[in-house]
Scaffold this motif. Structure first.
Motif, PDB file in Angstrom:
ATOM      1  N   GLY A   1       1.405  62.625  51.769  1.00 18.55           N
ATOM      2  CA  GLY A   1       1.414  63.981  52.289  1.00 18.55           C
ATOM      3  C   GLY A   1       0.925  64.987  51.260  1.00 18.55           C
ATOM      4  N   GLU A   2       0.843  64.592  49.998  1.00 17.76           N
ATOM      5  CA  GLU A   2       0.372  65.486  48.956  1.00 17.76           C
ATOM      6  C   GLU A   2      -1.116  65.267  48.737  1.00 17.76           C
ATOM      7  OE1 GLU A   2       2.423  65.436  45.236  1.00 17.76           O
ATOM      8  OE2 GLU A   2       4.294  64.864  46.189  1.00 17.76           O
ATOM      9  N   GLU A   3      -1.826  66.365  48.539  1.00 18.75           N
ATOM     10  CA  GLU A   3      -3.231  66.250  48.188  1.00 18.75           C
ATOM     11  C   GLU A   3      -3.345  66.135  46.681  1.00 18.75           C
ATOM     12  OE1 GLU A   3      -6.140  68.917  49.715  1.00 18.75           O
ATOM     13  OE2 GLU A   3      -5.008  69.214  51.553  1.00 18.75           O
ATOM     14  N   ALA A   4      -4.355  65.418  46.243  1.00 22.42           N
ATOM     15  CA  ALA A   4      -4.603  65.343  44.811  1.00 22.42           C
ATOM     16  C   ALA A   4      -4.979  66.734  44.336  1.00 22.42           C
ATOM     17  CB  ALA A   4      -5.724  64.361  44.518  1.00 22.42           C
ATOM     18  N   PRO A   5      -4.346  67.210  43.298  1.00 26.32           N
ATOM     19  CA  PRO A   5      -4.628  68.580  42.842  1.00 26.32           C
ATOM     20  C   PRO A   5      -6.011  68.667  42.204  1.00 26.32           C
ATOM     21  CG  PRO A   5      -3.160  67.478  41.315  1.00 26.32           C
ATOM     22  CD  PRO A   5      -3.343  66.552  42.476  1.00 26.32           C
ATOM     23  N   ASP A   6      -6.618  69.830  42.358  1.00 22.42           N
ATOM     24  CA  ASP A   6      -7.874  70.084  41.667  1.00 22.42           C
ATOM     25  C   ASP A   6      -7.550  70.313  40.199  1.00 22.42           C
ATOM     26  OD1 ASP A   6      -9.392  69.944  43.968  1.00 22.42           O
ATOM     27  OD2 ASP A   6      -9.146  72.082  44.405  1.00 22.42           O
ATOM     28  N   PRO A   7      -8.444  69.940  39.315  1.00 17.63           N
ATOM     29  CA  PRO A   7      -8.177  70.163  37.889  1.00 17.63           C
ATOM     30  C   PRO A   7      -8.215  71.655  37.567  1.00 17.63           C
ATOM     31  CG  PRO A   7     -10.402  69.329  38.214  1.00 17.63           C
ATOM     32  CD  PRO A   7      -9.716  69.278  39.551  1.00 17.63           C
ATOM     33  N   TYR A   8      -7.444  72.029  36.559  1.00 15.89           N
ATOM     34  CA  TYR A   8      -7.456  73.416  36.106  1.00 15.89           C
ATOM     35  C   TYR A   8      -8.785  73.669  35.392  1.00 15.89           C
ATOM     36  CZ  TYR A   8      -2.401  73.056  36.825  1.00 15.89           C
ATOM     37  OH  TYR A   8      -1.157  72.863  37.349  1.00 15.89           O
ATOM     38  N   GLU A   9      -9.369  74.804  35.641  1.00 15.81           N
ATOM     39  CA  GLU A   9     -10.625  75.173  34.998  1.00 15.81           C
ATOM     40  C   GLU A   9     -10.344  76.004  33.755  1.00 15.81           C
ATOM     41  OE1 GLU A   9     -12.940  77.230  37.909  1.00 15.81           O
ATOM     42  OE2 GLU A   9     -13.031  75.514  39.251  1.00 15.81           O
ATOM     43  N   SER A  10     -11.330  76.103  32.883  1.00 19.14           N
ATOM     44  CA  SER A  10     -11.191  76.961  31.698  1.00 19.14           C
ATOM     45  C   SER A  10     -10.899  78.377  32.157  1.00 19.14           C
ATOM     46  CB  SER A  10     -12.476  76.950  30.874  1.00 19.14           C
ATOM     47  OG  SER A  10     -12.657  75.689  30.292  1.00 19.14           O
ATOM     48  N   GLY A  11      -9.952  79.015  31.512  1.00 20.34           N
ATOM     49  CA  GLY A  11      -9.555  80.366  31.869  1.00 20.34           C
ATOM     50  C   GLY A  11      -8.314  80.407  32.736  1.00 20.34           C
ATOM     51  N   THR A  12      -7.900  79.281  33.290  1.00 20.75           N
ATOM     52  CA  THR A  12      -6.706  79.211  34.132  1.00 20.75           C
ATOM     53  C   THR A  12      -5.473  79.361  33.249  1.00 20.75           C
ATOM     54  OG1 THR A  12      -7.804  77.700  35.655  1.00 20.75           O
ATOM     55  CG2 THR A  12      -5.400  77.748  35.732  1.00 20.75           C
ATOM     56  N   CYS A  13      -4.492  80.109  33.738  1.00 17.97           N
ATOM     57  CA  CYS A  13      -3.248  80.292  32.990  1.00 17.97           C
ATOM     58  C   CYS A  13      -2.121  79.502  33.649  1.00 17.97           C
ATOM     59  CB  CYS A  13      -2.890  81.769  32.904  1.00 17.97           C
ATOM     60  SG  CYS A  13      -4.043  82.682  31.855  1.00 17.97           S
ATOM     61  N   LEU A  14      -1.218  78.993  32.819  1.00 19.90           N
ATOM     62  CA  LEU A  14      -0.107  78.161  33.276  1.00 19.90           C
ATOM     63  C   LEU A  14       1.208  78.735  32.791  1.00 19.90           C
ATOM     64  CD1 LEU A  14      -1.672  74.723  32.267  1.00 19.90           C
ATOM     65  CD2 LEU A  14      -1.767  75.811  34.509  1.00 19.90           C
TER      66      LEU A  14
ATOM     67  N   THR B   1      -0.845  60.113  40.377  1.00 21.44           N
ATOM     68  CA  THR B   1      -0.719  58.726  40.829  1.00 21.44           C
ATOM     69  C   THR B   1      -0.274  58.692  42.283  1.00 21.44           C
ATOM     70  OG1 THR B   1       1.583  58.565  40.104  1.00 21.44           O
ATOM     71  CG2 THR B   1      -0.112  57.904  38.518  1.00 21.44           C
ATOM     72  N   LEU B   2      -0.559  57.567  42.902  1.00 25.50           N
ATOM     73  CA  LEU B   2      -0.110  57.322  44.270  1.00 25.50           C
ATOM     74  C   LEU B   2       0.339  55.876  44.325  1.00 25.50           C
ATOM     75  CD1 LEU B   2       0.179  58.365  47.175  1.00 25.50           C
ATOM     76  CD2 LEU B   2      -2.142  57.587  47.588  1.00 25.50           C
ATOM     77  N   ASP B   3       1.594  55.674  44.604  1.00 26.23           N
ATOM     78  CA  ASP B   3       2.184  54.329  44.650  1.00 26.23           C
ATOM     79  C   ASP B   3       1.924  53.547  43.360  1.00 26.23           C
ATOM     80  OD1 ASP B   3       3.193  54.761  47.210  1.00 26.23           O
ATOM     81  OD2 ASP B   3       1.367  53.993  48.164  1.00 26.23           O
ATOM     82  N   GLY B   4       1.990  54.236  42.249  1.00 30.70           N
ATOM     83  CA  GLY B   4       1.835  53.596  40.947  1.00 30.70           C
ATOM     84  C   GLY B   4       0.408  53.451  40.469  1.00 30.70           C
ATOM     85  N   ALA B   5      -0.560  53.745  41.313  1.00 34.91           N
ATOM     86  CA  ALA B   5      -1.974  53.643  40.919  1.00 34.91           C
ATOM     87  C   ALA B   5      -2.483  55.017  40.504  1.00 34.91           C
ATOM     88  CB  ALA B   5      -2.811  53.115  42.075  1.00 34.91           C
ATOM     89  N   THR B   6      -3.147  55.098  39.369  1.00 34.51           N
ATOM     90  CA  THR B   6      -3.688  56.363  38.886  1.00 34.51           C
ATOM     91  C   THR B   6      -4.923  56.717  39.705  1.00 34.51           C
ATOM     92  OG1 THR B   6      -2.884  55.957  36.656  1.00 34.51           O
ATOM     93  CG2 THR B   6      -4.674  57.553  36.900  1.00 34.51           C
ATOM     94  N   LEU B   7      -4.889  57.894  40.324  1.00 42.02           N
ATOM     95  CA  LEU B   7      -6.032  58.365  41.098  1.00 42.02           C
ATOM     96  C   LEU B   7      -6.964  59.222  40.246  1.00 42.02           C
ATOM     97  CD1 LEU B   7      -4.322  59.287  44.474  1.00 42.02           C
ATOM     98  CD2 LEU B   7      -5.494  57.183  43.841  1.00 42.02           C
ATOM     99  N   ASN B   8      -6.376  60.067  39.417  1.00 41.38           N
ATOM    100  CA  ASN B   8      -7.168  60.847  38.468  1.00 41.38           C
ATOM    101  C   ASN B   8      -6.261  61.312  37.338  1.00 41.38           C
ATOM    102  OD1 ASN B   8      -5.755  63.103  39.471  1.00 41.38           O
ATOM    103  ND2 ASN B   8      -7.416  63.711  40.816  1.00 41.38           N
ATOM    104  N   GLU B   9      -6.878  61.635  36.211  1.00 41.43           N
ATOM    105  CA  GLU B   9      -6.118  62.130  35.070  1.00 41.43           C
ATOM    106  C   GLU B   9      -7.000  63.066  34.263  1.00 41.43           C
ATOM    107  OE1 GLU B   9      -4.788  58.740  32.834  1.00 41.43           O
ATOM    108  OE2 GLU B   9      -6.776  57.898  32.687  1.00 41.43           O
TER     109      GLU B   9
END
Length: 180
Positions: free
Chosen positions: A88-101, A159-167
């Motif tokens: 039910g969760e979408e893979a998040p888009d990566p943070y771009e340069s300039g993004t604040c956290l 990850t999804l079910d233990g498999a890395t989708l992106n990092e």
């Protein structure tokens, strides 16, 4: 063909050096052509009776339809409409340069579970870090050592079910009291 009987007789004779095998082939082809031609002529004869009335009947089965009460057609349902592995969760888009956290990152080079780090407006009072570089397809935070402005490194793995989708590895600078 229909009610007619067609008999074929093919005789192949052995011969001496004057035998032509292709002649036998042509003979067989001629016989097959004749049979096809007779079939077409026979079909036209059947169509010539089109002037006579054809027997027809109609039968209304709507009152006897055993499937009339069925609301869904089981053959039109998409068996793959719902992915059993979808969280039910979408893979998040990566943070771009300039993004604040916001949130707080541990001051450690060993992997630790971190929660509460989210994207916020850079003018927000809880903006603690700003992304200065994004490095995809790795979790090696030492990759930020090549960027001399880096104050913090943050690794994110989806990850999804233990498999890395992106990092991703994010090279960050601290804002306000988080600046080093």
């Amino acid at each position: 063909m229909g009610a007619q009987e067609v008999l074929l007789r093919v005789q192949v004779t052995g011969g001496g050096s004057h035998s032509y095998p292709w002649a036998a082939f042509l003979g067989v082809a001629a016989v097959i052509g004749a049979v096809v031609l007779l079939g077409v002529i026979g079909a036209e004869d059947k169509d010539s009776s089109a002037g006579s009335p054809a027997a027809s009947s109609t039968y209304d089965i709507s009152s006897e339809d055993p499937y009339a009460e069925q609301t869904e057609d089981p053959y039109t349902e998409d068996p793959f409409a719902e992915d059993p592995y979808d969280s039910g969760e979408e893979a998040p888009d990566p943070y771009e340069s300039g993004t604040c956290l916001n949130g707080t990152l541990p001051d450690s080079t060993t992997a630790q579970e971190v929660s509460g780090v989210d994207e916020v407006s850079c003018s927000a009072s809880d903006a603690h870090y700003q992304v200065i570089q994004t490095i995809p397809l790795t979790s090696d935070m030492s990759r930020c050592d090549a960027n001399s402005a880096t104050q913090y490194a943050f690794s994110y793995r989806y990850t999804l079910d233990g498999a890395t989708l992106n990092e991703y590895v994010y090279c960050l600078i601290g804002l306000g009291s988080y600046a080093r």
